[in-house]
Write a protein that holds these residues in place. Structure first.
Motif, PDB file in Angstrom:
ATOM      1  N   PRO A 132     -38.776  -3.353  22.337  1.00  0.00           N
ATOM      2  CA  PRO A 132     -38.369  -3.676  20.960  1.00  0.00           C
ATOM      3  C   PRO A 132     -38.291  -2.432  20.078  1.00  0.00           C
ATOM      4  O   PRO A 132     -37.424  -2.349  19.204  1.00  0.00           O
ATOM      5  CB  PRO A 132     -39.466  -4.635  20.477  1.00  0.00           C
ATOM      6  N   ASP A 133     -39.193  -1.453  20.357  1.00  0.00           N
ATOM      7  CA  ASP A 133     -39.216  -0.269  19.492  1.00  0.00           C
ATOM      8  C   ASP A 133     -38.227   0.800  19.949  1.00  0.00           C
ATOM      9  O   ASP A 133     -38.329   1.953  19.564  1.00  0.00           O
ATOM     10  CB  ASP A 133     -40.641   0.278  19.364  1.00  0.00           C
ATOM     11  N   ARG A 135     -35.023  -0.333  19.490  1.00  0.00           N
ATOM     12  CA  ARG A 135     -33.880  -0.861  18.741  1.00  0.00           C
ATOM     13  C   ARG A 135     -33.532   0.057  17.568  1.00  0.00           C
ATOM     14  O   ARG A 135     -34.425   0.541  16.872  1.00  0.00           O
ATOM     15  CB  ARG A 135     -34.205  -2.257  18.198  1.00  0.00           C
ATOM     16  N   ALA A 137     -32.564  -0.660  14.650  1.00  0.00           N
ATOM     17  CA  ALA A 137     -33.101  -1.159  13.371  1.00  0.00           C
ATOM     18  C   ALA A 137     -34.552  -0.712  13.176  1.00  0.00           C
ATOM     19  O   ALA A 137     -34.984  -0.426  12.052  1.00  0.00           O
ATOM     20  CB  ALA A 137     -33.001  -2.687  13.312  1.00  0.00           C
ATOM     21  N   PHE A 138     -35.297  -0.639  14.280  1.00  0.00           N
ATOM     22  CA  PHE A 138     -36.671  -0.134  14.205  1.00  0.00           C
ATOM     23  C   PHE A 138     -36.669   1.326  13.742  1.00  0.00           C
ATOM     24  O   PHE A 138     -37.410   1.702  12.824  1.00  0.00           O
ATOM     25  CB  PHE A 138     -37.365  -0.263  15.563  1.00  0.00           C
ATOM     26  N   ALA A 141     -35.789   1.731  10.016  1.00  0.00           N
ATOM     27  CA  ALA A 141     -36.883   1.386   9.104  1.00  0.00           C
ATOM     28  C   ALA A 141     -37.960   2.474   9.118  1.00  0.00           C
ATOM     29  O   ALA A 141     -38.504   2.853   8.073  1.00  0.00           O
ATOM     30  CB  ALA A 141     -37.483   0.026   9.478  1.00  0.00           C
ATOM     31  N   LEU A 142     -38.239   2.997  10.299  1.00  0.00           N
ATOM     32  CA  LEU A 142     -39.280   4.025  10.400  1.00  0.00           C
ATOM     33  C   LEU A 142     -38.810   5.333   9.752  1.00  0.00           C
ATOM     34  O   LEU A 142     -39.604   6.034   9.112  1.00  0.00           O
ATOM     35  CB  LEU A 142     -39.659   4.238  11.871  1.00  0.00           C
TER      36      LEU A 142
END
Lengths: 219, 219
Positions: A132-133, A135, A137-138, A141-142
């Motif tokens: 998931p990390d 992606r 989008a991740f 955001a980070l």
């Protein structure tokens, strides 16, 4: 000269990225993270590669956190590393919870200390949907959080996000990357096993790119 | 029962938050982080407070990262802790680069292992403008990144973001918080110094709230 902290695993992606950033004229500081992974050979690979490029290299030791991670194949000797393609769901056993945020948070702390402009890492378009990390989008955001974490703005760069591993190997060949120094295997032996997910991927990327694979595989 | 990982410093804010979450019926797992801070007494305080509340408590040891942080008053004995109010710019010397992201990333890793629903921490409206990573926009971006970091969604909660320290002390008094067990002082002695920025704030919050301050101060 623009200063960048590179997260360097000792693998192909981050090694080609190191060569790519140096080619752009960046001042690169490389960071490897020891989180108790069984494939510790990769940290030694990172050290040799940074020596080859005469780049500052540090290892952040996060082994004391291992008890928080729970059981998974990368940090727990009792769980077997799955063989075959990443696509197999069994590969989920290799997920270390929140690993990418941990690595990136440590790299960003160092970048802030060094007054560097960015943290760079080798995320690419072939990264797997099981993580998931990985992606975009991740990462977006980070990136936003890191920019806000210090008055001196540090950004999160992923120069290879539009490339797959085959394209990365091609780019590495153009830049004269010493592929024989890089390490991918998750199993933790003295040679690449040739069977685990990352070994299978490594072989395929060389085959598809038409670049000679200098790796010695057990199988 | 909803499970939450609480970042617990041993200070007033996170202790009142612990009582507040338990009052809501949460299952709380408390995490303290040892990043080489000089005021290590606070970790012992966190342990005693968690024993008081019969809550699981772990200490994540990040001391191996200290060399990456560069010089600052909280981790380097050679730099004096500034006295007086936080508003004084000299207090900038207490900033550990990217500290909040590091603490929260570790807490989120543990939350993912525990299948917890959230990470909670004691950010409040009185947090100081000198800390860039106390800004609400930082926490909002990091909340988004944490939600995307795992298939099992974990959120970042700041239940006290609309309160100041005086209101937090009042809430703690309502909940019967054992304030004498909490620790604020940055200097690292056996008693609260009464002079450093956090001691001055601690005194003021008790005075303004009208709650009896059980703290023994040197000055």
């Amino acid at each position: 000269m623009s200063r960048t902290v590179l997260i360097h695993s000792g693998g192909i992606d981050s090694t080609v990225l190191l060569a790519h950033l140096l080619h752009q004229g960046r001042e690169v500081h490389a960071l490897s993270v020891d989180y108790g992974q069984r494939h510790r050979r990769e940290i030694e690979a990172a050290r040799e590669i940074c020596a080859h490029y005469k780049v500052a290299h540090r290892v952040a030791d996060l082994r004391a956190l291992a008890p928080l991670f729970g059981s998974n194949a990368l940090t727990d000797d009792k769980i077997a590393v799955p063989e075959g393609h990443y696509e197999e769901l069994s590969m989920k056993a290799t997920v270390v919870p929140n690993r990418n945020m941990l690595l990136i948070a440590v790299a960003a702390a160092w970048a802030m200390s060094l007054k560097a402009k960015s943290v760079a890492y080798g995320a690419h378009g072939g990264d797997h949907a099981i993580y998931p990390d990985c992606r975009p989008a991740f990462a977006d955001a980070l990136d936003q959080a890191i920019r806000l974490a210090d008055w001196h703005e540090v950004s999160l760069e992923r120069p290879f996000v539009g490339m797959d591993k085959t394209a990365i190997v091609k780019r590495g060949a153009e830049l004269g990357v010493p592929f024989a120094l890089t390490w991918s295997c998750y199993v933790g032996g003295a040679k690449h096993c040739g069977r685990c997910g990352t070994c299978v991927e490594r072989k395929e990327a060389f085959l598809r790119s038409g670049v000679v694979d200098p790796t010695v595989y057990v199988a």
